[in-house]
Design a protein around this motif. Structure first.
Motif, PDB file in Angstrom:
ATOM      1  N   MET A 171      -2.975   3.220 -13.697  1.00 54.08           N
ATOM      2  CA  MET A 171      -3.789   2.725 -12.493  1.00 54.08           C
ATOM      3  C   MET A 171      -3.137   1.953 -11.456  1.00 54.08           C
ATOM      4  N   ARG A 172      -2.262   1.107 -11.942  1.00 49.47           N
ATOM      5  CA  ARG A 172      -1.778  -0.075 -11.163  1.00 49.47           C
ATOM      6  C   ARG A 172      -1.264   0.528  -9.935  1.00 49.47           C
ATOM      7  N   PRO A 173      -0.221   1.363 -10.277  1.00 49.23           N
ATOM      8  CA  PRO A 173       0.417   2.065  -8.870  1.00 49.23           C
ATOM      9  C   PRO A 173      -0.556   2.763  -8.038  1.00 49.23           C
ATOM     10  N   VAL A 174      -1.541   3.199  -8.531  1.00 46.61           N
ATOM     11  CA  VAL A 174      -2.499   3.948  -7.757  1.00 46.61           C
ATOM     12  C   VAL A 174      -3.202   2.910  -6.733  1.00 46.61           C
ATOM     13  N   PHE A 175      -3.568   1.707  -7.360  1.00 44.34           N
ATOM     14  CA  PHE A 175      -4.250   0.703  -6.764  1.00 44.34           C
ATOM     15  C   PHE A 175      -3.436  -0.035  -5.594  1.00 44.34           C
ATOM     16  N   PHE A 176      -1.998  -0.119  -6.194  1.00 40.03           N
ATOM     17  CA  PHE A 176      -1.022  -0.620  -5.023  1.00 40.03           C
ATOM     18  C   PHE A 176      -0.831  -0.075  -4.080  1.00 40.03           C
ATOM     19  N   ALA A 177      -0.714   1.373  -4.152  1.00 44.71           N
ATOM     20  CA  ALA A 177      -0.674   2.139  -3.057  1.00 44.71           C
ATOM     21  C   ALA A 177      -1.797   2.123  -2.085  1.00 44.71           C
ATOM     22  N   LEU A 178      -2.842   2.201  -2.685  1.00 40.85           N
ATOM     23  CA  LEU A 178      -4.317   2.128  -1.818  1.00 40.85           C
ATOM     24  C   LEU A 178      -4.362   0.815  -0.921  1.00 40.85           C
ATOM     25  N   LEU A 179      -4.076  -0.438  -1.741  1.00 37.46           N
ATOM     26  CA  LEU A 179      -4.324  -1.583  -0.912  1.00 37.46           C
ATOM     27  C   LEU A 179      -3.267  -1.683  -0.008  1.00 37.46           C
ATOM     28  N   PHE A 180      -1.926  -1.484  -0.119  1.00 38.72           N
ATOM     29  CA  PHE A 180      -0.669  -1.469   0.592  1.00 38.72           C
ATOM     30  C   PHE A 180      -0.912  -0.810   2.087  1.00 38.72           C
ATOM     31  N   ASN A 181      -1.494   0.584   1.679  1.00 45.86           N
ATOM     32  CA  ASN A 181      -1.784   1.526   2.878  1.00 45.86           C
ATOM     33  C   ASN A 181      -2.791   0.735   3.670  1.00 45.86           C
ATOM     34  N   VAL A 182      -3.728   0.482   2.864  1.00 45.41           N
ATOM     35  CA  VAL A 182      -5.028  -0.133   3.859  1.00 45.41           C
ATOM     36  C   VAL A 182      -4.486  -1.250   4.635  1.00 45.41           C
ATOM     37  N   LEU A 183      -3.798  -2.332   4.129  1.00 44.92           N
ATOM     38  CA  LEU A 183      -3.301  -3.562   4.798  1.00 44.92           C
ATOM     39  C   LEU A 183      -2.237  -3.168   5.730  1.00 44.92           C
ATOM     40  N   THR A 184      -1.316  -2.239   5.554  1.00 46.95           N
ATOM     41  CA  THR A 184      -0.286  -2.032   6.666  1.00 46.95           C
ATOM     42  C   THR A 184      -0.688  -1.205   7.869  1.00 46.95           C
TER      43      THR A 184
END
Length: 500
Positions: A171-184
């Motif tokens: 789950m951690r890579p899934v969450f990282f991709a979500l948050l990083f895409n949202v912020l960038t």
């Protein structure tokens, strides 16, 4: 003979030092403190790893208000709601400063970032910029479509990774991709993760930067306070910070240059575009260094903390399936089964928010608030606190205090439904003037993402054993064992997930 004389006089000398120390403590009415404090290093010799456990043992022995000397620096530690309220409400202005620590120097752009800059006009201007231009409710609402789109992308990714429930999903890579895409996307209009982005290498580069930042943060506390120790032991640490700072700076400068070169205009401007417009109006104030500092803070704080919170929340739900099912029923009743949850539904989903609150109560993203420093003397808990004292607020201890929270070790989101007035017994984003300005954004993203995962999938642990809830040993507290879980699309959501 000389060695014998030294042996005979040494106890007398130590007794005199101890007596003077105790008299000094009593005459100044300072908070209780471990004894003795040694010349130059203070209580450094008593501070074992992990640091938070040492401070917790001190608190049990000396009470919810105590201090220790880290080299020559006086550090006040408070671990009760009442003491925290005295510091961050009654004496909010006094404790509005930040201490000069190595982390603030190299990660806080030489103490100019909104997190590490001292209290004054410059900080007030940065805070105003964040609250009115970058993180205002109006601005966040304008960019809500980004968060909704990325939530859809996340559940589509999980649907694909799970392969009908055959595969466990990390789950951690899934969450990282979500948050990083949202912020960038909010910051620069760029998407880094996803089949169409083609920018996974850039994303990996910044992920490495974030991991290195977290690693250095976990060790930097040992070299902040004594110049002699710092000189002999921590030159290499400082060199690592310098290299990391350069990498972060280059990454953010590239983002700014790309946005500046594109000349993109429009109604829903990215945050960099908003700041570049301000730069045109006031070029001497809104310089690239200011823009980079704000963007670095948003990315570092916004991604890592929210990823940790989502991982803890899903772990707690897997260990408490009754709570998971209750949340699913709430979402089904409000959203229905024909569409995906959006931010417009969130006000009607209080139990979902209670789950996040309970997660943040039990597992705050940092055990202590970012350190404060007193600009004047004051009184806390009836004790005299001198000017220049660093303040550590033990959020973990306060939010798990059985006097405030009955059975604090039990995951029970319903406790927030009861509307208990806990004062500063719950403050995962801090309190007072230096409270985190990103609370609104973090809450929107985390609640929406968790809601989408709950709505779309039925979740199971891998095997019969409970999910490992061991916390890391640093002052930040991610899970030691990253979460892997099994999920299968809920029958009512299969068609929708296939069409996303």
């Amino acid at each position: 003979m000389e060695s014998l004389s030294l042996y005979l006089y040494l106890p007398t000398v130590l007794f005199i030092i101890a007596a003077l120390y105790l008299f000094s403590q009593k005459s100044k009415n300072l908070p209780p403190s471990p004894f003795p404090a040694l010349p130059m290093i203070g209580h450094f010799y008593l501070l074992k790893k992990p640091l938070h456990k040492t401070l917790s043992s001190f608190s049990k022995k000396y009470g919810p208000v105590f201090y220790f000397l880290y080299g020559s620096r006086r550090v006040l530690v408070v671990s009760s709601s009442a003491a925290a309220e005295e510091c961050l409400t009654k004496n909010d202005i006094v404790f509005a400063n930040r201490p000069n620590l190595i982390f603030g120097k190299y990660i806080g752009n030489n103490f100019t970032s909104i997190v590490w800059v001292g209290y004054g006009d410059y900080w007030r201007n940065l805070r105003k910029l964040c609250s009115q231009e970058i993180l205002s409710s109006h601005r966040l609402q304008k960019l809500s479509s980004i968060r909704i789109e990325e939530a859809k992308s996340m559940v589509k990714n999980v649907f694909k990774l799970s392969d009908g429930g055959l595969n466990a999903v990390e789950m951690r890579p899934v969450f990282f991709a979500l948050l990083f895409n949202v912020l960038t996307r909010m910051i620069a209009g760029k998407r880094y993760y996803g089949e169409e982005s083609g920018k996974s290498e850039e994303a990996k580069r910044f992920q490495d930067i974030m991991m290195e930042t977290a690693r250095l943060a976990s060790v930097a506390d040992m070299g902040n306070f004594t110049s002699v120790l710092n000189w002999f032991w921590f030159r290499d640490l400082e060199n690592q910070f310098v290299k990391l700072s350069k990498r972060r700076d280059e990454f953010m400068q590239n983002l700014i240059d790309e946005v500046r070169g594109s000349g993109t205009k429009g109604e829903n401007k990215t945050l960099i575009q908003v700041l570049l417009d301000l730069n045109e109006a006031k070029p001497d104030y809104y310089k690239d260094d200011v823009i980079k500092s704000l963007m670095q803070t948003l990315l570092q704080a916004g991604v890592s903390t929210s990823v940790d919170s989502l991982e803890w929340a899903m772990s707690l739900l897997l260990n408490n399936p009754d709570v998971l099912h209750k949340a699913q029923n709430e979402i089904d009743n409000v959203v229905g089964k024909d569409g995906l949850i959006t931010e417009s539904h969130l006000p009607e989903l209080p139990y979902l928010r209670y789950i996040i609150n309970e997660t943040l109560r039990m597992y705050p993203v940092a055990r202590f608030l970012i350190p404060h420093e007193s600009s004047d003397e004051c009184t806390i808990g009836g004790f005299h606190v001198p000017r220049g004292t660093m303040l550590l607020v033990d959020v973990k201890a306060i939010q798990n205090d059985p006097k405030i929270w009955g059975d604090p070790e039990i995951f029970r989101p319903e406790r927030f439904q009861e509307g208990n007035n806990v004062g500063l017994g719950f403050m995962p984003f801090g309190s007072g003037r230096r409270k985190c300005p990103g609370e609104g954004l973090a809450t929107r993203v985390v609640v929406l993402a968790l809601g989408a995962l709950i709505q779309c999938f039925n979740w199971d642990r891998i095997g019969e054993e409970m999910v490992d809830m061991t916390e890391g040993h640093g002052l930040f507290a991610p899970k030691v064992v990253t979460l892997r879980a099994k999920c299968r699309a809920r029958p009512s959501m299969v068609s929708l997930l296939s069409e996303i």
